[in-house]
Design a protein around this motif. Structure first.
Motif, mmCIF file in Angstrom:
data_model
loop_
_atom_site.group_PDB
_atom_site.id
_atom_site.type_symbol
_atom_site.label_atom_id
_atom_site.label_comp_id
_atom_site.label_asym_id
_atom_site.label_seq_id
_atom_site.Cartn_x
_atom_site.Cartn_y
_atom_site.Cartn_z
ATOM 1 N N GLU A 137 0.844 -1.207 0.000
ATOM 2 C CA GLU A 137 0.000 0.000 0.000
ATOM 3 C C GLU A 137 0.875 1.251 0.000
ATOM 4 O O GLU A 137 0.587 2.242 -0.671
ATOM 5 C CB GLU A 137 -0.923 0.007 1.223
ATOM 6 N N SER A 141 0.143 2.579 -3.864
ATOM 7 C CA SER A 141 -1.200 2.860 -3.316
ATOM 8 C C SER A 141 -2.277 2.784 -4.401
ATOM 9 O O SER A 141 -3.386 2.317 -4.149
ATOM 10 C CB SER A 141 -1.224 4.246 -2.668
ATOM 11 N N SER A 184 -4.999 3.448 5.942
ATOM 12 C CA SER A 184 -4.846 3.807 4.514
ATOM 13 C C SER A 184 -5.931 3.197 3.642
ATOM 14 O O SER A 184 -6.223 3.657 2.587
ATOM 15 C CB SER A 184 -3.498 3.294 4.004
#
Ligand code: RIB
Ligand code: CA
Length: 321
Positions: A137, A141, A184
């Motif tokens: 991530e 991302s 996230s």
């Protein structure tokens, strides 16, 4: 039109219950229920190269030598690595030991990116520390948002831990990765979370193991499965849980694949990473005190008897290979 089987990528730390999860996925893969596109491993139950060697051995014994296996990161994002040979055995498969092996894939991130590129709606299942997912991530991302679904086994949500009074093992091993993921992922790909208070209800007893052994009669996995599980039975007995074993990761796979009925609540999960006392503690804001975006579908119940039947179905598919 023939439906395309769901593409599955599992990130795991075999590990005894991870082993049963891989066997189950192998059975469904052979039957065409899923396409197991790859296996990556984390350091957790044992070191990352050992978890990868274990996964390679299990897949080879399940006639899946063509499914790639790659070891992931060798240590948590920030804390030192702690493994648990007392729970899963010195090499991670109880009293069984995988042969030394050559792992043909070493770039786990490339495996993830290629799988994402090749499979629309790729589903990721994580049954070990969240180290690889958090690192991916951080580095990619935009790619993570391409996952069709993410299902994680981890945490003890508003419940006692199995590693400290408040923390479950996967989230305790790498608390920063777990915390980073839940910070996230919202709202990219909400995570279905199978936490300890749910997964410890899925218990294999020696009697249920014998039913599995009967199904697997003659299968290569049958030669090692008693040695694998005996260690786990002894561990649970020593913990006061009785001579049986909590098969957390197999239940998680059944839920990820929607193979059994279960209930969820949409909520916000967060994980403590800095406190030495509360490291790895996971909390769900069930009454929305924080007012933050939901980032998880917390599984609150599942049909355990259906899970036992599905376990037998999966191993029947494996045996009929
Ligand atoms: O706490 C249970 C989890 O920790 C399971 O995934 C088990 O394999 C261990 O990794
Ligand atoms: Ca695991």
């Amino acid at each position: 039109m023939i439906a395309t089987p769901p593409a599955i990528l599992i990130d795991c730390d075999p590990g005894i219950d991870d082993c049963l999860a891989l066997m189950y996925l192998a059975g469904l893969h052979h039957a065409g229920d899923i396409e197991l596109v790859g296996v990556t491993t984390t350091a957790g139950n044992v070191e990352a190269y050992q978890t990868a060697a274990n996964a390679r051995w299990i897949l080879d014994l399940c006639s899946l030598g063509d499914v790639p296996v790659a070891p992931g990161l060798t240590r948590p994002l920030k804390v030192d690595l702690t493994t648990t040979p007392e729970t899963h055995g010195s090499t991670g498969l109880g009293y069984a030991t995988a042969p030394t092996t050559t792992l043909h894939h070493s770039d786990w991130q490339r495996l993830w990116k290629e799988a994402l590129a090749a499979h629309h709606d790729l589903q990721l299942i994580v049954t070990g520390p969240v180290t690889n997912l958090a690192a991916f991530e951080e580095a990619h991302s935009e790619a993570v948002a391409q996952f069709g679904a993410i299902t994680i086994m981890g945490g003890a949500v508003n419940y006692r831990g199995n590693t400290t009074p408040t923390a479950e093992w996967n989230f305790w091993v790498d608390p920063h990765a777990a915390a980073q993921h839940f910070h996230s992922s919202a709202p990219r790909v909400p995570t279905t979370l199978c936490s300890l208070e749910l997964t410890e209800q899925f218990l294999i007893t020696p009697q249920r193991l014998e039913a599995v052994m009967e199904l697997l009669h003659g299968h290569p996995m049958a030669h090692i499965l008693r040695d694998v599980l005996r260690y786990y039975f002894e561990f649970h007995q020593a913990q006061g849980e009785g001579y049986q074993a909590q098969i957390h990761d197999l239940l998680t796979c059944m839920i990820a694949l929607g193979q059994i009925d279960f209930e969820v609540v949409e909520t916000t999960v967060d994980v403590e990473a800095e406190s030495p006392l509360l490291r790895g503690t996971s909390v769900a804001d069930l009454r929305n005190h924080w007012g933050r975006a939901h980032n998880a579908r917390l599984v609150t119940s599942a049909d355990m008897e259906a899970a036992h039947q599905e376990c037998l179905r999966g191993f029947t598919l494996l045996a009929s290979r």
